[in-house]
Write a protein that holds these residues in place. Structure first.
Motif, short mmCIF file in Angstrom:
data_model
loop_
_atom_site.label_atom_id
_atom_site.label_comp_id
_atom_site.label_asym_id
_atom_site.label_seq_id
_atom_site.Cartn_x
_atom_site.Cartn_y
_atom_site.Cartn_z
N GLU A 40 -10.85 3.24 -2.69
CA GLU A 40 -10.62 4.49 -3.41
C GLU A 40 -11.25 4.43 -4.80
OE1 GLU A 40 -6.34 5.78 -4.52
OE2 GLU A 40 -7.31 4.76 -6.19
N TYR A 98 -4.64 12.83 0.67
CA TYR A 98 -5.93 12.36 1.17
C TYR A 98 -6.85 13.53 1.51
CZ TYR A 98 -4.47 7.44 1.49
OH TYR A 98 -4.07 6.16 1.21
N ALA A 141 -8.87 2.93 4.06
CA ALA A 141 -8.12 4.06 3.49
C ALA A 141 -9.06 5.25 3.55
CB ALA A 141 -7.70 3.76 2.06
N SER A 142 -8.67 6.27 4.29
CA SER A 142 -9.62 7.34 4.57
C SER A 142 -9.99 8.12 3.32
CB SER A 142 -9.08 8.27 5.65
OG SER A 142 -7.84 8.83 5.23
N ASP A 143 -9.09 8.16 2.33
CA ASP A 143 -9.48 8.88 1.10
C ASP A 143 -10.55 8.10 0.35
OD1 ASP A 143 -7.75 6.82 0.32
OD2 ASP A 143 -7.06 7.92 -1.45
N ARG A 164 0.81 -1.20 0.00
CA ARG A 164 0.00 0.00 0.00
C ARG A 164 0.85 1.27 0.00
NH1 ARG A 164 -4.85 1.46 4.30
NH2 ARG A 164 -5.01 3.64 3.75
N ARG A 201 1.52 2.88 -7.81
CA ARG A 201 0.71 3.52 -8.85
C ARG A 201 1.34 3.44 -10.23
NH1 ARG A 201 -4.24 4.59 -6.49
NH2 ARG A 201 -4.01 5.81 -4.59
#
Lengths: 747, 360
Positions: free
Chosen positions: B66, B191, B121-123, A58, A64
């Motif tokens: 996300e 985020y 995942a807070s975003d 992560r 990405r």
């Protein structure tokens, strides 16, 4: 957005939930803006440094990063050769060179001469070509840069030719490709017709790194030429913001681009700003953006396309746009044929012909010129071509030069006896009525049989014929007269000539209209434009038919019925099945024979009456039964000589029709008479009413009386002969009666 | 729910950021569900599975909270209720496995346990909740709002914490677990999506998110004062510093910072101007766009040819220069999920805030 309506129970539950959770929050922190729930500790949570590998993914800084081997940097692209005129030699991106000798000129738009020092030519030839004696010679701006053998038979392959320094120039360059090819087995005109080499224009030109091309008008033209070779058309963005001025802006833009780039009509796509990339990256684009004033600038789009950005002031007319005209100068090839004087000898050089020499077995050349729009000769007056030419000795029997006017042969000159000496001012008289007002075509065709025809042509023979530019054409005087014919109106059409009714959109969409308007912007006559009515098939009733009566069914069949293609097999054609009805008819005996004789007599009598006094609607309908095409142009109403009505086949490609229009206006041989069908072969098939009466546009004077009256009588000679005959007959009868009367003795 | 405030926020926020000069008055935002329908269809065709799963092909065909949140937000923008509902159902079924209502951050289709890490995942949660709020508003669906409220509350409780360097200020934790250390807190600046936080706060009454948005903007100002915004920072009582634990280059994560700021009407933010100056220097047509930079020097460490990153650069430069049009390429659905989605976000941000920044 729609208003949100929570049902009361749900709202109450939500409020209760908010309140309840806030009460059980682990801690409360006061801030200036409200109550914030903040956890004080993070007990029981594993530290990231202790996390197993799967969790570390992560936080990888390359998570990405998508490695896709199929993605690569943009390719180099070809700034391609662009035809300067419309021709049937072009099919898509392929330009076909036919015969033993063929020369063509192309445009090459270059933003920067230092972009490349090689010219690529991608070609393929028929297997009939003998490579050892066949070659393409390439020149850039008049400088020969190299030749290559025509030995690509299986697939298009490219040849790179070095361009000497200083030859390429910024902007438009002229690339001349001259093909010399010989048949590997046979010799003669038939062998010549079997020879071809195709150049893939989209792959021929200079290879450029798009990143190295600075934005500017030259870069845009280079990109536009490349874009024209793609199927996707030129994208024009943001036109929806032009509001009421949209049509005017689009008209101006497309006409400028069309005349500047030349060749086949461009295709267009009108898009919004937010679009999806096509499979092939765009090379050029036009984007309209609102701005403080009308202004043109050039820049590179993020996708690499060369973009012409047109800022427009709200409501401003496009004619207030500075900069577009100087950047988009029209090609000279977009002009009409040269107007020549009448009643004097005009050298062919005066209308663009230069001395030409031929070394091949077959040659065909067309020279377009233009006569005044009010020129009319229907009498037996002669025009005279005085030909200066020379041909080689020892040409095989049957060698001929055939001269034609508007497709009608006027003289066949054997190339015998007087070889190797210049024949000057050789007179060739022909009927002046073969000429018409407006564009005309003088053509010649040279045919030299093989000697022998079943062997490759000899390589030792040099030039066999030369036609000199000092040859002259003398067209007789004509009074200012007009004969009903759509040719004049067709010449007068301009980009503003399109007329639409409520149903036109059924057959002509916006892009079709733009394509047609753009086509009509080339080779404009420069005087009051005529009108071209775009008519849907189901709206034929709106076409004025004057004194004609055309069957709608026939018109529909012309556009809807496509002639079946002959079978391509080479076997013996199948024997036609016997027609039982014909056999029955044949067996009806004497009575049937009498009936057949009567039918024959009646038919010929009808033909005779038609000849004496034509009933034109019958002839027109009969003619229509034999036609099939992509479009019909009609002008049946004599009272509106500047109007033409057009219909198209639903299957027809308007770009093809537009190309035919451009070609006809530039080189002649376009629609004439009252009805013209643009055939599927790209040829115009014209029907002219036999009973048209010339109209005198000038004052009748003593000097013009004879030729003008000659035209009037010549328009319908049989009618006048028969009328005079009957008048003479009646006069004779009256005279006879008078004689008998005066000699009678009273009893 | 403070509906009135929500509506007024929706109306005012884009206008507040509109600093495009004279052009802004000549170009208005358009309805992208019509104007860019083809773009949305292209995105869906490649990145959205029929069952509502947003697939990141280049990340083991994984799906993330996300991605689901992003996709659902896009569906609200493009007025695609059916696609939204499919994504919502899939997400609730596969990722809503935590007791607090937040979403697990990743789902791996090929794994025996598709959700090996239950952490959130807070975003992703933020965008998911924001999309629900917008959906509830657009399609008048109360159940979406109910779920958004529970998410907002959980987010506020688990991911909004006190800033150890500034007690009156808050931080937005990247997840419920794992980012609070003994002496520092790890924060992902990307985020922060101020507009999402504010609209979510306005719709759900979770004002802490509103405060957190403002604090985030100030934090980003602080970071930007030192250079480009890193992917991760550590915040301790002494203030912030590039993360010692997590990647601290200006990379794929931080690319979103200027995008979200512009979208939130903060196009004059220092973080936007900083990256714009770098883009001005290093982004050229025909060349790959930088995606990883050294924060202090702006040295390019990695690049990508994907149009989505070029779209971000085009938007950022247009926002700063207020020029005519933006160097935003046409949407290419063949690019990976992440840049493809960011490109659609750039389109939405430009359309809402800088309508003059249309692609030329």
């Amino acid at each position: 957005m729609n208003a949100l309506h929570l049902t009361p129970p749900v709202a109450v539950m939500a409020a209760a939930l908010v309140l309840g959770l806030s009460l059980v929050s682990p801690a409360l922190a006061q801030s200036g803006t409200g109550v914030i729930a903040i956890p004080f500790d993070d007990s029981g949570v594993e530290d990231l440094l202790d996390a197993p590998p799967i969790f570390e993914e992560r936080f990888s800084d390359t998570r990405r990063r998508a490695e896709d081997p199929t993605r690569s940097a943009p390719d180099l692209w070809v700034a391609p050769l662009r035809p300067v005129h419309v021709s049937q030699q072009q099919q898509g991106n392929l330009w076909r060179f036919t015969g033993e000798h063929h020369r063509e000129v192309f445009s090459l738009h270059v933003a920067d001469p230092t972009l490349s020092d090689t010219l690529r030519v991608a070609s393929i030839s028929t297997v009939n070509v003998l490579p050892e004696r066949s070659a393409a010679s390439v020149s850039v701006n008049g400088t020969h840069i190299g030749s290559f053998e025509l030995d690509r038979f299986e697939q298009v392959a490219a040849t790179e030719l070095p361009i000497p320094p200083g030859v390429l120039v910024k902007g438009r360059n002229e690339v001349t490709i001259e093909i010399l090819q010989h048949h590997r087995i046979f010799c003669g005109p038939d062998a010549s017709w079997a020879l071809w080499t195709e150049i893939d224009l989209s792959q021929s030109g200079i290879v450029v790194d798009p990143a190295a091309v600075d934005p500017g008008p030259e870069g845009f033209m280079m990109g536009l030429a490349a874009q024209a070779g793609l199927d996707s058309g030129l994208e024009i963005r943001g036109t929806e913001l032009l509001d009421a001025q949209r049509s005017a802006w689009i008209g101006l833009l497309t006409q400028r681009l069309s005349s500047a780039i030349g060749g086949q009509p461009l295709g267009y796509r009108f898009t919004g700003y937010w679009s999806v990339a096509s499979d092939t990256p765009s090379r050029a684009r036009v984007t309209f953006i609102p701005g403080p004033a009308n202004r043109v600038s050039f820049r590179r789009g993020a996708d690499g396309a060369h973009v012409m950005v047109i800022e427009f002031a709200e409501g401003a007319a496009p004619d207030e746009l500075p900069g577009l005209t100087e950047h988009m100068a029209a090609l000279p090839q977009s002009k009409r044929p040269q107007l020549i004087d009448v009643a004097r000898e005009v050298r062919l050089s005066e209308f663009g012909f230069r001395t030409e020499r031929y070394a091949q077995r077959y040659a065909h050349r067309e020279i377009a010129f233009r006569l005044p729009d009010d020129w009319l000769v229907l009498t037996a007056a002669k025009a005279r071509l005085r030909l200066d030419y020379i041909y080689a000795e020892g040409l095989p029997p049957g060698s001929v030069l055939i001269l034609s006017i508007n497709g009608t042969p006027i003289r066949m000159l054997p190339l015998l006896d007087e070889a190797n000496s210049y024949i000057t001012r050789f007179p060739i008289d022909f009927e002046a009525r073969l000429l018409t007002a407006g564009a005309n075509v003088l053509s010649y065709e040279m045919l030299i049989p093989g000697d022998p025809p079943d062997m490759p042509c000899s390589s030792s023979r040099g030039a066999v014929l030369e036609i000199n530019q000092n040859s002259t054409l003398n067209v007789p005087y004509s009074p200012s007269m007009y004969l009903a014919d759509m040719g004049l109106a067709f010449t007068a059409l301009g980009p503003d000539s399109l007329r639409l009714n409520d149903l036109s959109h059924r057959a002509f969409g916006e892009l079709d209209q733009i394509t047609l308007a753009t086509a009509l912007s080339r080779a404009t006559a420069g005087y009051r434009p005529g009108a071209l009515h775009l008519i849907a098939l189901d709206d034929m009733g709106s076409i004025p038919q004057g004194r004609y009566s055309v069957e709608r069914r026939l018109l529909e069949e012309v556009l809807l019925m496509r002639p079946t293609q002959p079978a391509s097999g080479q076997g013996t054609p199948a024997r036609a099945a016997p027609d039982p009805f014909r056999l029955v008819g044949d067996a009806r005996g004497t009575r049937a024979a009498l009936s057949g004789w009567w039918d024959w007599f009646a038919g010929h009598a009808g033909d005779f009456l038609q000849w004496v006094s034509p009933r034109v609607e019958n002839r027109l309908n009969t003619w229509l039964t034999k036609q099939s095409g992509q479009a019909i142009f009609m002008q049946l109403d004599d009272s509106r000589p500047d109007h033409i009505w057009m219909m198209r086949s639903p299957d027809a490609d308007v770009s093809t029709i537009a190309a035919a229009i451009i070609s006809a206006r530039t080189f002649g041989e376009g629609p004439r008479g009252q009805v013209s069908v643009l055939g599927h072969d790209g040829q115009w098939h014209n029907w002219m009413a036999p009973d048209r009466r010339p109209v005198m546009l000038d004052r009748w004077t003593f000097s013009n009386f004879r030729p003008a009256m000659g035209n009037v009588v010549s328009a319908r000679p049989i009618t006048y002969v028969v009328t005079l005959f009957f008048l003479a007959l009646i006069s004779a009868a009256l005279a006879l009666r008078l004689v008998i009367k005066t000699r009678e003795h009273d009893i | 729910m403070n509906r009135r405030r929500f509506l007024s926020t929706l109306a005012v926020l884009p206008m507040a950021g509109s600093a495009g000069g004279a052009l802004a008055s000549r170009m208005d935002s358009v309805d992208l569900s019509h104007a860019a329908d083809a773009v949305w269809r292209a995105w869906k065709e490649v990145h959205l599975a029929p069952d509502g799963r947003v697939v990141d092909v280049f990340q083991q065909d994984a799906s993330h909270s996300e991605g689901q949140g992003y996709g659902m937000l896009l569906a609200t923008e493009f007025d695609d209720a059916a696609a939204f509902e499919r994504m919502y159902e899939w997400t609730e079924l596969h990722l809503a496995q935590r007791s607090d209502g937040l979403l697990s951050w990743r789902w791996l289709p090929a794994s025996p346990n598709p959700v090996p890490d239950p952490n959130n995942a807070s975003d992703g949660d933020l965008f998911y909740a924001w999309a629900l709020v917008r959906a509830a508003h657009r399609w008048t669906e109360a159940r979406y709002m109910t779920r958004a409220i529970s998410l907002a509350q959980a987010l506020t409780q688990t991911c909004v914490i006190r800033n150890p360097a500034r007690p009156n200020s808050t931080l937005f934790l990247p997840a419920a677990h794992g980012f609070v250390h003994d002496n520092a807190v790890s924060i992902n600046p990307s985020y922060y999506m101020p507009l999402a936080m504010r609209e979510l706060a306005a719709a759900t009454g979770q004002t802490a998110l509103d405060v957190c948005a403002a604090d985030g903007e100030r934090l980003l100002e602080e970071i930007a004062a030192a250079g480009l915004v890193p992917d991760w920072i550590d915040v301790s009582a002494d203030g912030w510093m590039p993360s010692q634990r997590l990647p601290s280059n200006t990379g794929y994560e931080a690319l979103r910072v200027p995008l979200f700021l512009i979208w939130s009407g903060q196009q004059t933010h220092t973080a936007v101007r900083n990256i714009a100056s770098v883009y001005e220097r290093v982004v050229h047509v025909g060349e790959a766009v930088p995606t990883v930079l050294e924060p202090g020097s702006g040295v390019v460490l990695d690049t990508s040819p994907d149009p989505g990153y070029r779209a971000l650069a085009g938007l950022v430069r247009c926002a700063v220069t207020s020029g005519i049009g933006a160097d935003i390429p046409p949407f290419d659905a063949k690019q990976p999920y992440y840049p493809a989605t960011l490109q659609l976000f750039a389109m939405i941000a430009a359309n809402k805030v800088l309508p003059e920044c249309v692609p030329v």
